[in-house]
Enzyme design. Structure first.
Site, PDB file in Angstrom:
ATOM      1  N   ASP A 192      54.367  35.312  38.034  1.00 15.04           N
ATOM      2  CA  ASP A 192      53.875  36.516  37.392  1.00 15.04           C
ATOM      3  C   ASP A 192      52.430  36.344  36.996  1.00 15.04           C
ATOM      4  O   ASP A 192      51.955  35.239  36.775  1.00 15.04           O
ATOM      5  CB  ASP A 192      54.666  36.760  36.100  1.00 15.04           C
ATOM      6  CG  ASP A 192      55.795  37.725  36.324  1.00 15.04           C
ATOM      7  OD1 ASP A 192      55.829  38.357  37.390  1.00 15.04           O
ATOM      8  OD2 ASP A 192      56.647  37.835  35.429  1.00 15.04           O
ATOM      9  N   LYS A 214      50.645  40.717  43.129  1.00 11.83           N
ATOM     10  CA  LYS A 214      49.992  41.255  44.339  1.00 11.83           C
ATOM     11  C   LYS A 214      51.000  41.840  45.324  1.00 11.83           C
ATOM     12  O   LYS A 214      50.625  42.257  46.411  1.00 11.83           O
ATOM     13  CB  LYS A 214      49.196  40.141  45.035  1.00 11.83           C
ATOM     14  CG  LYS A 214      48.088  39.576  44.179  1.00 11.83           C
ATOM     15  CD  LYS A 214      46.780  39.469  44.947  1.00 11.83           C
ATOM     16  CE  LYS A 214      45.641  39.012  44.065  1.00 11.83           C
ATOM     17  NZ  LYS A 214      45.681  37.569  43.801  1.00 11.83           N
TER      18      LYS A 214
END
Ligand code: SAH
Length: 409
Positions: A192, A214
């Site tokens: 994360d 992402k």
């Protein structure tokens, strides 16, 4: 010296002495399942607690020679060399090994410095130099914990499935021992944005690191993408560590990831973490509870505004509390939240602190009151990620900090 491992389960072990040495030696004996009989006129409170819990048999009196009868092992741990010598002599006469706290050279058995990791036991004897033994033990356990020993020897059972690991608030030292151990075994790490990225440095080069922030699409799809990444890699036979910030089950969608794994039949383990809700205030010196000040702390998400129809938070109820409110994801909507709390009855002069990037080298914080905090945060340029603490504990922190010597604040 001949090193040996003893299987003590169900076997009688005599401990003579109830002081600090016994307090250190008794727990591992109990842990090994030994039937420990402790003889001493006085006990430390910690040993008393073992007696009270029924795990430790205790005779409140001085040592008697017949105490040694039937013991497989004897530990003479009093601070009287004469008593220890008597115990050792009686043990010797019965051909029972005896450890002595006062003089190793006179003892027939020595206890090593012991460390445990997973199912490995490290025991070090260092020619009666206890500091050296402890240093060696620590060196080995440390290398087991960070995976470098197993990596060097290509050992460790292969693992598959998923571990949802709480990485702690940001300082790489604040992950749990278990979390770090599993991370060292990962084939794939899905990390994360807020998880401690410094831990990635320790990973061997072949480990695939996927940055979850992402992953494609909008918010909802991103979670779907994370769930499929977890499941797909695990089904391909990889051991996947999902490294999350703080604790996986505190506003971390860990429950959804657990469910996705279970639905796909992927074995999954949850490793709790140190949540930012408690540790970030702590790193700014703020205790979330304090005797006589706050008997509660409530952790609330501020990611939707109080007047948002999607909000599940009862703000009027929170405003009536006198204790500590900890708000996560709340910097953006702080003005609205503070105004709502005041409008619903929490005094406007209630102290508030906001701590950004807690436990990292970038940590900074600002404090004010419910009336001023939104402006204070703006002025100080405090931004995401930050924890907001509302309540008198903030003044407790200021009081404690005032007592610190200059330079330690
Ligand atoms: N599962 C996490 C929380 C995830 S929600 C935990 O248990 O800590 C993300 C929010 O956590 C951020 O918006 C911020 O409010 C808080 N947070 C996480 N890490 C932080 C840090 N190092 N400093 C300040 N706030 C942090």
């Amino acid at each position: 010296m001949y090193p040996l491992g003893l299987r003590l389960a169900g076997r009688r072990v005599l401990v003579v002495g109830g002081g600090s040495v016994a307090q250190r030696r008794v727990p591992p004996l109990l842990d090994a399942g030994a039937q420990v009989h402790l003889v001493a006129p006085h006990l430390t409170p910690a040993l008393e607690a073992f007696v009270a819990s029924g795990r430790l048999a205790h005779s409140i009196r001085p040592y008697e020679p017949s105490d040694v009868d039937g013991a497989w092992l004897v530990l003479a741990l009093t601070d009287s060399p004469a008593v220890n010598a008597a115990v050792a002599g009686d043990a010797e006469a019965r051909q029972t090994f005896c450890v002595r706290a006062d003089d190793a050279m006179l003892a027939t058995a020595w206890t090593p410095a012991v460390g445990r990791h997973d199912r490995i036991t490290v025991a070090v004897h260092a020619d009666r130099d206890p500091r050296r033994a402890v240093a060696l033990r620590d060196a080995v356990v440390e290398r087991l914990a960070d995976g470098s020993l197993d990596a060097a020897f290509g050992r460790g059972e292969p693992r598959t499935g998923v571990a949802l690991v709480g990485g702690g608030p940001g300082d790489p030292e604040l992950i749990t021992v278990r979390g770090r151990r599993l991370l060292a075994r990962a084939d794939v790490v899905i990390i994360d944005h807020l998880a401690p990225h410094l831990l990635l440095d320790e990973l061997p080069a072949h480990v695939e690191v996927i940055d979850a922030s992402k992953l494609p699409y909008g918010r909802y799809m991103a979670q779907e993408a994370i769930n499929s990444a977890l499941v797909d890699h695990a089904l391909a036979g990889k051991f996947v560590v999902r490294l999350k910030g703080g604790d996986p089950f505190v506003f971390g969608r860990g429950g959804e990831e657990l469910e996705a794994c279970l639905a796909a039949g992927v074995p999954v383990e949850v490793v709790p973490g140190v949540t930012s809700a408690i540790s970030v205030p702590a790193s700014a010196g703020i205790p979330v509870t304090h005797r006589g000040v706050s008997h509660e702390f409530v952790v609330v998400s501020g990611h939707v505004a109080p007047d948002d129809p999607r909000s599940l938070v009862d703000w009027p109820a929170l405003a009536r509390l006198r204790g500590t409110l900890v708000l996560l994801m709340a910097v953006e909507r702080l003005a609205k939240i503070a105004a709502t709390l005041v409008a619903e009855g929490r005094p406007a002069d209630t102290p508030v602190a906001v701590v950004q990037d807690g436990t990292t080298t970038a940590q900074r914080s600002v404090s004010g009151t419910l009336a001023t905090i939104a402006a204070d945060v703006q002025e100080a340029g405090i931004g995401h990620p930050a924890v907001v603490v509302v309540g008198e504990v903030v003044s407790v922190a200021a009081r404690i900090a005032a007592r610190l010597p200059p330079g330690d604040a």
